[in-house]
Design an enzyme around this catalytic site. Structure first.
Site, PDB file in Angstrom:
ATOM      1  N   GLY A   1       0.807  -1.218   0.000  1.00 34.31           N
ATOM      2  CA  GLY A   1       0.000   0.000   0.000  1.00 34.31           C
ATOM      3  C   GLY A   1       0.839   1.266   0.000  1.00 34.31           C
ATOM      4  N   GLN A   2       0.149   2.394   0.222  1.00 36.17           N
ATOM      5  CA  GLN A   2       0.815   3.706   0.124  1.00 36.17           C
ATOM      6  C   GLN A   2       1.961   3.827   1.122  1.00 36.17           C
ATOM      7  OE1 GLN A   2      -1.356   7.182   1.407  1.00 36.17           O
ATOM      8  NE2 GLN A   2      -0.134   8.558   0.145  1.00 36.17           N
TER       9      GLN A   2
ATOM     10  N   ASP B   1       1.474  -8.930   1.905  1.00 33.07           N
ATOM     11  CA  ASP B   1       0.221  -8.255   1.528  1.00 33.07           C
ATOM     12  C   ASP B   1      -0.673  -9.310   0.884  1.00 33.07           C
ATOM     13  OD1 ASP B   1      -0.339  -4.940   0.968  1.00 33.07           O
ATOM     14  OD2 ASP B   1      -1.693  -6.364  -0.024  1.00 33.07           O
ATOM     15  N   ILE B   2      -1.956  -8.967   0.786  1.00 30.02           N
ATOM     16  CA  ILE B   2      -2.903  -9.854   0.097  1.00 30.02           C
ATOM     17  C   ILE B   2      -2.742  -9.709  -1.419  1.00 30.02           C
ATOM     18  CG2 ILE B   2      -4.872  -8.261  -0.040  1.00 30.02           C
ATOM     19  CD1 ILE B   2      -6.590 -10.606   1.066  1.00 30.02           C
ATOM     20  N   ARG B   3      -2.062  -8.619  -1.847  1.00 24.28           N
ATOM     21  CA  ARG B   3      -1.825  -8.420  -3.289  1.00 24.28           C
ATOM     22  C   ARG B   3      -0.331  -8.217  -3.541  1.00 24.28           C
ATOM     23  NH1 ARG B   3      -2.331  -2.143  -4.670  1.00 24.28           N
ATOM     24  NH2 ARG B   3      -2.263  -1.346  -2.562  1.00 24.28           N
TER      25      ARG B   3
ATOM     26  N   TYR C   1     -14.609   3.914   9.644  1.00 23.41           N
ATOM     27  CA  TYR C   1     -13.142   3.919   9.732  1.00 23.41           C
ATOM     28  C   TYR C   1     -12.694   4.547  11.062  1.00 23.41           C
ATOM     29  CZ  TYR C   1      -8.352   5.328   8.380  1.00 23.41           C
ATOM     30  OH  TYR C   1      -6.998   5.536   8.320  1.00 23.41           O
TER      31      TYR C   1
ATOM     32  N   LYS D   1     -10.810   2.866  14.266  1.00 24.37           N
ATOM     33  CA  LYS D   1      -9.515   3.336  14.771  1.00 24.37           C
ATOM     34  C   LYS D   1      -9.618   3.693  16.255  1.00 24.37           C
ATOM     35  CE  LYS D   1      -6.874   3.090  11.083  1.00 24.37           C
ATOM     36  NZ  LYS D   1      -5.775   2.116  11.008  1.00 24.37           N
TER      37      LYS D   1
END
Ligand code: NAD
Ligand code: SER
Length: 315
Positions: free
Chosen positions: A12-13, A35-37, A141, A145
């Protein structure tokens, strides 16, 4: 350092840049990306496909690589989670429990988990938002958190788990693209300024939000993880501040380099999310406890983004 480091959500980012920095510090083979990707960039060290919701797979990877520190970055961000609240809650909470339980079982020694400015809500003071204040988040979200922060503190107090956390503002960098947040406009705007000299913004012109350049976010992350245990007095999550600006202000900054750049405004559902968040953050506790201080202001950020993206987008 005893044992290896595992970054979960490394494609990710933040993960893309954090892995690079951790590998520079600890050595390529000592930092396991997962990661999942597949990753966005070529890997210089080990990478594992991992679904963080699969506890068995997580334990296998931790044992296989003798992992002792985990950076948990997998999550659904604010805008994406609003479109799928049940899954946002499931991923954001159960990923955290799966990692905290490894700490509770003494399998790993140290955990980093990021919170967000999204823990605050419309009843929070919006200027110079204090560390301790009213917190009534209105997004799934933000709720995840805030709950996560309470669980981090609970695991520290009850089970002695060494978990450390910061409330990231909106993060801006040129090495990786953002993954579905309300602050993503502040990255996209630079791409469009270079590619088309125009940008349609999904937030209104005066929507001021707390932001931070990625190198400062990585510095804060590594700094809190490298601090002595005794220095970390807050086990929920620390406020950290970088810079605050609105779409209008960042546009004016970009126009110093690209005078023909034009912005238009078409606010969508993300406007309500942004309106519920602080405009600026008071980070006195992070400064006092582990000497936090950002390096990058708006002018520097804009120049770094434009100079680097020009090179990347031309090649
Ligand atoms: P991102 O969306 O860019 O990256 C998240 C990564 O997690 C993705 O690569 C995704 O493939 C991976 N992922 C999703 N589901 C997974 C699963 N089941 N198993 C393993 N990996 C999975 O997000 P980011 O911006 O890098 O954010 C990382 C963390 O920082 C998140 O917790 C986010 O809430 C927090 N944060 C980010 C910002 C920001 O501006 N980027 C601000 C505040 C907090
Ligand atoms: N940048 C993040 C988001 O917009 C804040 O946590 O979701």
């Amino acid at each position: 350092m005893e044992g290896r480091v595992l970054v979960i959500g490394s494609s990710g980012q933040i993960g893309t840049e954090l892995v690079e920095e951790l590998r520079t510090l600890y050595g390529n083979d000592n930092v396991i990306a997962s990661d999942i990707r597949e990753p966005q960039i070529e890997q210089t060290g080990p990478f594992e496909i991992l679904d963080i919701l699969n506890k068995v797979q997580l334990l296998e990877i931790v044992e296989k690589h003798n992992v002792k520190q985990v950076y948990l970055l997998a999550a659904l961000l604010s805008a994406t989670a609003e479109k799928n609240p049940a899954f946002g809650w499931d991923l954001n909470m159960n990923s955290l429990f799966n990692v905290l339980d490894l700490g509770k079982d003494k399998i790993i020694d140290k955990i980093f988990w990021p919170s967000s400015i999204a823990v605050f809500g419309p009843t929070t003071p919006q200027q110079n938002t204090p560390q301790y204040t009213i917190m009534e988040p209105t997004t799934v979200y933000g709720i995840s958190k805030q709950a996560g922060e309470r669980w981090c503190e609970y695991y520290f107090e009850k089970y002695g788990v060494d978990v450390r956390s910061i409330r990231y503002p909106g993060l801006i960098g040129y090495k990786s693209k953002p993954g579905g947040g309300t602050t993503d406009y502040a990255v996209d705007i630079f791409y469009q300024a270079i590619l088309t000299q125009k940008y349609e913004c999904f937030l209104s012109e005066d929507t001021t939000l707390p932001m931070m350049f990625m190198s400062d976010a990585i510095k804060a992350t590594i700094s809190i993880m490298e601090s002595e245990k005794s220095e970390i007095q807050i086990r929920s999550s620390y406020n950290v501040s970088g810079i605050s600006f609105s779409p209008k202000e960042i546009t004016q900054e970009i126009q110093k380099s690209i005078p023909d750049f034009k912005i238009s405004y078409e606010p969508d559902y993300r406007q309500d999310i942004a309106n519920s968040w602080p405009q600026s953050i008071d980070d006195e506790y992070a400064n006092k406890d582990w000497s936090w201080k950002p390096d990058i202001d708006l002018n520097k950020l804009s120049n770094i983004m434009l100079n680097n993206l020009k090179l990347i987008l031309k090649s």
